[in-house]
Scaffold this motif. Structure first.
Motif, PDB file in Angstrom:
ATOM      1  N   ALA A  82       0.853  -1.187   0.000  1.00  0.00           N
ATOM      2  CA  ALA A  82       0.000   0.000   0.000  1.00  0.00           C
ATOM      3  C   ALA A  82       0.888   1.235   0.000  1.00  0.00           C
ATOM      4  CB  ALA A  82      -0.917   0.005   1.217  1.00  0.00           C
ATOM      5  N   LEU A  83       0.359   2.322  -0.525  1.00  0.00           N
ATOM      6  CA  LEU A  83       1.085   3.585  -0.562  1.00  0.00           C
ATOM      7  C   LEU A  83       1.014   4.243   0.808  1.00  0.00           C
ATOM      8  CD1 LEU A  83       2.623   5.228  -2.672  1.00  0.00           C
ATOM      9  CD2 LEU A  83       0.509   6.420  -3.197  1.00  0.00           C
ATOM     10  N   GLY A 108      -5.382  -6.666 -21.110  1.00  0.00           N
ATOM     11  CA  GLY A 108      -4.684  -5.395 -21.257  1.00  0.00           C
ATOM     12  C   GLY A 108      -4.282  -4.778 -19.928  1.00  0.00           C
ATOM     13  N   GLU A 109      -4.563  -5.478 -18.813  1.00  0.00           N
ATOM     14  CA  GLU A 109      -4.228  -4.972 -17.477  1.00  0.00           C
ATOM     15  C   GLU A 109      -2.707  -4.930 -17.306  1.00  0.00           C
ATOM     16  OE1 GLU A 109      -4.993  -6.133 -12.780  1.00  0.00           O
ATOM     17  OE2 GLU A 109      -5.398  -7.620 -14.324  1.00  0.00           O
ATOM     18  N   VAL A 110      -2.221  -3.836 -16.719  1.00  0.00           N
ATOM     19  CA  VAL A 110      -0.798  -3.701 -16.410  1.00  0.00           C
ATOM     20  C   VAL A 110      -0.555  -4.303 -15.031  1.00  0.00           C
ATOM     21  CG1 VAL A 110       1.059  -2.055 -15.967  1.00  0.00           C
ATOM     22  CG2 VAL A 110      -0.518  -1.661 -17.855  1.00  0.00           C
ATOM     23  N   PHE A 111       0.500  -5.112 -14.918  1.00  0.00           N
ATOM     24  CA  PHE A 111       0.881  -5.703 -13.642  1.00  0.00           C
ATOM     25  C   PHE A 111       2.396  -5.794 -13.604  1.00  0.00           C
ATOM     26  CE2 PHE A 111       0.458  -9.147 -16.622  1.00  0.00           C
ATOM     27  CZ  PHE A 111       1.450 -10.042 -16.308  1.00  0.00           C
ATOM     28  N   TYR A 112       2.944  -6.285 -12.525  1.00  0.00           N
ATOM     29  CA  TYR A 112       4.390  -6.414 -12.371  1.00  0.00           C
ATOM     30  C   TYR A 112       4.726  -7.864 -12.073  1.00  0.00           C
ATOM     31  CZ  TYR A 112       3.939  -1.411 -12.064  1.00  0.00           C
ATOM     32  OH  TYR A 112       3.628  -0.102 -12.346  1.00  0.00           O
ATOM     33  N   ASP A 139      -3.202  -0.979  -7.933  1.00  0.00           N
ATOM     34  CA  ASP A 139      -2.843   0.397  -8.242  1.00  0.00           C
ATOM     35  C   ASP A 139      -2.570   1.146  -6.945  1.00  0.00           C
ATOM     36  OD1 ASP A 139      -5.361   1.365  -7.168  1.00  0.00           O
ATOM     37  OD2 ASP A 139      -6.295   0.814  -9.074  1.00  0.00           O
ATOM     38  N   ASP A 140      -2.031   2.369  -7.081  1.00  0.00           N
ATOM     39  CA  ASP A 140      -1.675   3.169  -5.903  1.00  0.00           C
ATOM     40  C   ASP A 140      -2.876   3.475  -5.017  1.00  0.00           C
ATOM     41  OD1 ASP A 140       0.949   3.186  -6.729  1.00  0.00           O
ATOM     42  OD2 ASP A 140       0.936   5.266  -7.434  1.00  0.00           O
ATOM     43  N   ARG A 145      -1.815  -6.381  -4.570  1.00  0.00           N
ATOM     44  CA  ARG A 145      -1.775  -7.715  -3.973  1.00  0.00           C
ATOM     45  C   ARG A 145      -0.657  -8.507  -4.644  1.00  0.00           C
ATOM     46  NH1 ARG A 145      -5.472  -7.591  -7.724  1.00  0.00           N
ATOM     47  NH2 ARG A 145      -5.956  -9.382  -9.021  1.00  0.00           N
ATOM     48  N   VAL A 146      -0.003  -9.331  -3.837  1.00  0.00           N
ATOM     49  CA  VAL A 146       1.111 -10.138  -4.317  1.00  0.00           C
ATOM     50  C   VAL A 146       0.602 -11.562  -4.526  1.00  0.00           C
ATOM     51  CG1 VAL A 146       3.439 -10.964  -3.842  1.00  0.00           C
ATOM     52  CG2 VAL A 146       2.725  -8.708  -3.011  1.00  0.00           C
TER      53      VAL A 146
END
Length: 148
Positions: free
Chosen positions: A7-8, A68-72, A92-93, A98-99
């Motif tokens: 979380a930010l 099309g979702e951006v993830f890491y 997102d910020d 979630r990991v």
């Protein structure tokens, strides 16, 4: 399987990861500033027992082919771990991240180290037998080693 979250907090992404044998209670995602297109988006930092931040992994930005979702995606690694832990981070910020962890599929190799093809042709024939026409077992040379 969800194993953690970020979380930010005060402008930094802070979180934790916990499994049955891994408990990383204090993690941070440090943005990587680089012009290299192959550079990771984040370094994964952990607060160790001496209260020092150490790098334990990295995350690269990826995009889902289907949505099309951006993830890491990336991995955690440390000498204390039996092997690398591949992870993906979604979110997102605003809502947090979630990991997620998935067990990697085992890589299958032939005896010579080349990768096996995904599917083998199924052979339903029985091949050559070891019986004579009258049903007796044919004599074989037991010292014969077949070639591969």
């Amino acid at each position: 399987m969800n194993i953690g979250s970020f979380a930010l907090k005060n402008g930094q992404l802070i979180g934790s990861i916990a499994t049955l044998t891994v408990d990383l209670a204090r993690l941070g995602l440090r943005p990587v500033e680089s012009t290299n297109e192959k550079a990771p988006a984040f370094e994964i930092m952990a607060l160790n027992v001496a209260r020092k931040w150490v790098q334990v992994g990295a995350l690269w930005e990826a995009t889902s082919n289907s949505t099309g979702e951006v993830f890491y995606q990336g991995s955690l690694d440390d000498p204390s771990l039996p092997e690398k832990m591949a992870i993906m981070v979604f979110g997102d910020d605003e809502d947090g991240y979630r990991v997620v962890w998935n067990r990697p599929a085992p890589m299958r190799q032939n005896m010579d180290g080349t990768r096996q093809t995904r599917r083998r042709q199924r052979d339903d024939s029985f091949g050559e037998g070891n019986a004579t026409e009258d049903g007796r077992i044919a004599q074989t040379d037991e010292d014969f080693v077949p070639e591969f």
